[in-house]
Every structure is written in structure tokens, then in C-alpha cells.
Design a protein around this motif. Structure first.
Motif, PDB file in Angstrom:
ATOM      1  N   HIS A  34       0.833  -1.210   0.000  1.00 29.54           N
ATOM      2  CA  HIS A  34       0.000   0.000   0.000  1.00 29.54           C
ATOM      3  C   HIS A  34       0.865   1.256   0.000  1.00 29.54           C
ATOM      4  CE1 HIS A  34      -3.384   2.629   1.002  1.00 29.54           C
ATOM      5  NE2 HIS A  34      -2.676   3.113   2.004  1.00 29.54           N
ATOM      6  N   ALA A  91      -5.469   0.965   7.405  1.00 28.45           N
ATOM      7  CA  ALA A  91      -4.288   1.775   7.085  1.00 28.45           C
ATOM      8  C   ALA A  91      -4.172   2.991   7.993  1.00 28.45           C
ATOM      9  CB  ALA A  91      -4.324   2.210   5.622  1.00 28.45           C
ATOM     10  N   MET A 103      -6.858  -2.697   3.844  1.00 31.39           N
ATOM     11  CA  MET A 103      -6.168  -1.419   3.957  1.00 31.39           C
ATOM     12  C   MET A 103      -7.141  -0.262   4.154  1.00 31.39           C
ATOM     13  SD  MET A 103      -2.835  -1.461   4.016  1.00 31.39           S
ATOM     14  CE  MET A 103      -3.178  -2.692   5.297  1.00 31.39           C
ATOM     15  N   LEU A 160      -2.223  -4.623  -4.449  1.00 30.92           N
ATOM     16  CA  LEU A 160      -3.256  -5.111  -3.549  1.00 30.92           C
ATOM     17  C   LEU A 160      -4.373  -5.771  -4.351  1.00 30.92           C
ATOM     18  CD1 LEU A 160      -3.673  -2.167  -1.006  1.00 30.92           C
ATOM     19  CD2 LEU A 160      -2.453  -4.321  -0.652  1.00 30.92           C
ATOM     20  N   GLU A 184      -7.395  -4.544  -0.561  1.00 34.76           N
ATOM     21  CA  GLU A 184      -7.878  -3.161  -0.552  1.00 34.76           C
ATOM     22  C   GLU A 184      -8.863  -2.940   0.587  1.00 34.76           C
ATOM     23  OE1 GLU A 184      -9.506  -2.709  -4.411  1.00 34.76           O
ATOM     24  OE2 GLU A 184      -7.566  -2.369  -5.402  1.00 34.76           O
TER      25      GLU A 184
END
Length: 308
Positions: A113, A231, A227, A219, A224
Motif C-alpha cells: 500500500h 491503514a 487497507m 493489492l 484493498e
């Protein structure tokens, strides 16, 4: 690994084949598929229909299943084109790892990421398996070079890597530092749709598993989702263990993420531990973690978390 190989990998796992058996099944199915001169650019219903009607019913595939000891009823399902795809793919987007392990693998996703978010990389994700291996090594090396705040009682001095960082142990190979366990985890991430791999060019890199073409790592859909959910939380972590790890990833991506494979290879091979090492010498021992006794969780493609 070709994009469509993910579908064949899932079928081989459903068949409960051994690792070598899975690869033989995939090779057989791909050989049959390519011989029919059909080209599919996307993994979709049309591709699954091609597998079901044209590949899995082929004599070569059926013969392999029989020789592999697959049950007669399942072989019959393949022969009649009635493989239960709903059952085969029902856990396609479900990630099942231990609580401790999910943190480790989430930090790998964080690395991918961060490379995608770094404007200096000029590309989405990580542009080779070589760079993936070496960036993880550099993260761990940075942590190993940092002193712990308290007394280190370990039998070897690896600084903060004793308590944080990736668990991968690196040994010297022809391409420089290489962690076999990291390559295995990358395949698991791929099979769980957490990352994607696509062929970038028919150009090799120094990496021992990237000899004929270069792969871009990005990703996957499930990655995704992870994250999107975690994230920002990782960036806000205040615990020393996680914040040091996260900061090391960001620093390594900023310093090395923009490098070409050639530039990074020159830098890596000029590091003192690497220059002094012989083939398969231990370069860096990763953080030691045991997962067998950990509770297990699942994360669906929709981001829902459950306990097993």
C-alpha cells in the motif's frame, strides 16, 4: 503466477492435493487450455465456463485426477462438467489466519500500500518480486539496527527486531538476501485475493523466482478492503512495537521505493553483511513467532470480521 492460475489453484486446494500435486494439476489444466487456442484477458464467468466445459472435461485432466487418487464421484463431476463452483469458491474472499499472523501479513499489505501511495515510485504497487523481497529485508535490517530502550536479553543482538518487524529469516542467495517463508506467504496472500501479481514485461530480474519475466505486485480486492479499514489505524498506532514497525516501512519505501531494480540490486550487494556472505549463509534472523496456539479470525471481502 498468471492471473488465471488463481482459479486453478483454488480448485486444486478444494481437491485437497499436495503441494506438488497442486502444481501438477495447474500445469496440466493450463497445458490443455493453451492447446485450445483460447485467450481470456479477465477472470470472469466466461473463463470459468471455459474451464468447466473445455478443460476439466478433457481426457488428460481426468486421467490425472484418476492417477492422483481423486474420488470417483468427483472425477465424474469433472467429466460431466458439473464441478460445484459455488462450493469450490465459497471461501474465495475469506481470509483465515491467526490473530498474531494477521498482523504480520497486514504489515506486508501496508508495504504494498505504501509503495502504491508513494508518488516517487511512479508505478502502482511494487514493480518486481525482487523489490518485494529486498524491501522487507531492509525494513527488518533497519529495525535490527535500532537499540531497544530496555536491556536486551536475547542470545543475539537484533535490536528492535527482537520485538517487532517481520518474522522472515533471510539467507544469502545468488540474488542477495532471500527469505523462503516470505515467498510462501506471498503465495498465500495471492490465493486469498489479498494481493495480485501480473506480468509486467518479459524481462528477468536477479531474483531466483523471477528469471524469465518481471511481476508487479499490487493489492487484491480483499487487500484493498483490509487497507481501507486499517491503514489509517496503523498510522495512528502509539505502541512502540507497531509504530516502530510502521515507521520503518515508511522510511524504507521513501528511501528505496523509487529505485530501479538495477539500482536497488547494486545497493543491496554492496552492503557489508551481503558482501561477506557465502551462498545460504544466515544474513538476518526474523522475529520469532509461533502461531499454532493462536485464536483464529476470518475477514470477508466485505470487511466483516468473525472468530473461528
Amino acid at each position: 503466477m498468471a492471473r488465471h492460475e488463481k482459479a486453478l489453484l483454488r480448485v486444486s486446494q478444494w481437491l485437497d492435493l499436495s503441494r506438488s500435486g497442486r502444481q501438477e494439476f495447474i500445469d496440466t489444466a493450463q497445458r490443455v487450455s493453451s492447446s485450445q487456442e483460447t485467450t481470456y484477458t479477465r477472470y470472469d464467468e466466461q473463463y470459468l465456463q471455459h474451464l468447466q466445459q473445455d478443460v476439466f472435461t478433457h481426457d488428460e485432466v481426468l486421467r490425472y485426477l484418476e492417477e492422483a487418487g481423486i474420488g470417483e464421484d468427483i472425477v465424474q463431476d469433472f467429466s460431466s462438467g458439473e464441478i460445484p463452483f459455488d462450493e469450490v469458491y465459497q471461501s474465495w474472499n475469506e481470509i483465515r489466519y491467526s490473530v498474531n499472523e494477521i498482523l504480520d501479513l497486514t504489515m506486508l499489505l501496508k508495504l504494498v500500500h505504501s509503495c502504491s501511495e508513494n508518488p516517487e515510485t511512479l508505478s502502482q504497487g511494487i514493480d518486481s518480486r525482487y523489490k518485494f523481497q529486498k524491501l522487507v529485508y531492509l525494513v527488518n535490517q533497519e529495525l535490527a539496527d535500532q537499540n531497544q530502550l530496555d536491556r536486551d536479553t536475547a542470545p543475539y543482538d537484533h535490536g528492535k527486531l527482537e520485538r517487532t518487524g517481520f518474522r522472515y529469516t533471510y539467507r544469502m542467495r545468488s540474488s542477495g538476501p532471500f527469505a523462503k517463508a516470505l515467498e510462501e506467504d506471498k503465495r498465500r496472500l495471492y490465493a486469498s485475493n489479498l494481493i495480485d501479481e501480473e506480468v509486467m514485461a518479459k524481462v528477468e530480474t536477479p531474483e531466483i523466482n523471477e528469471e524469465k519475466c518481471r511481476y508487479r505486485i499490487t493489492l487484491g480486492r480483499s487487500g484493498e478492503v483490509v487497507m481501507d479499514r486499517f491503514a489509517s489505524q496503523l498510522e495512528a498506532m502509539e505502541t512502540e512495537v507497531l509504530s516502530d514497525w510502521e515507521e520503518a516501512i515508511d522510511h524504507v519505501v521513501l528511501q528505496f521505493g523509487h529505485m530501479t531494480v538495477e539500482e536497488l540490486h547494486e545497493y543491496i550487494m554492496d552492503l557489508d553483511p551481503v558482501k561477506k556472505a557465502e551462498d545460504r549463509d544466515l544474513l538476518l534472523r526474523g522475529r520469532r513467532v509461533k502461531y499454532d496456539s493462536e485464536p483464529w479470525i476470518t475477514i470477508s471481502a466485505g470487511g466483516e470480521i468473525g472468530h473461528v
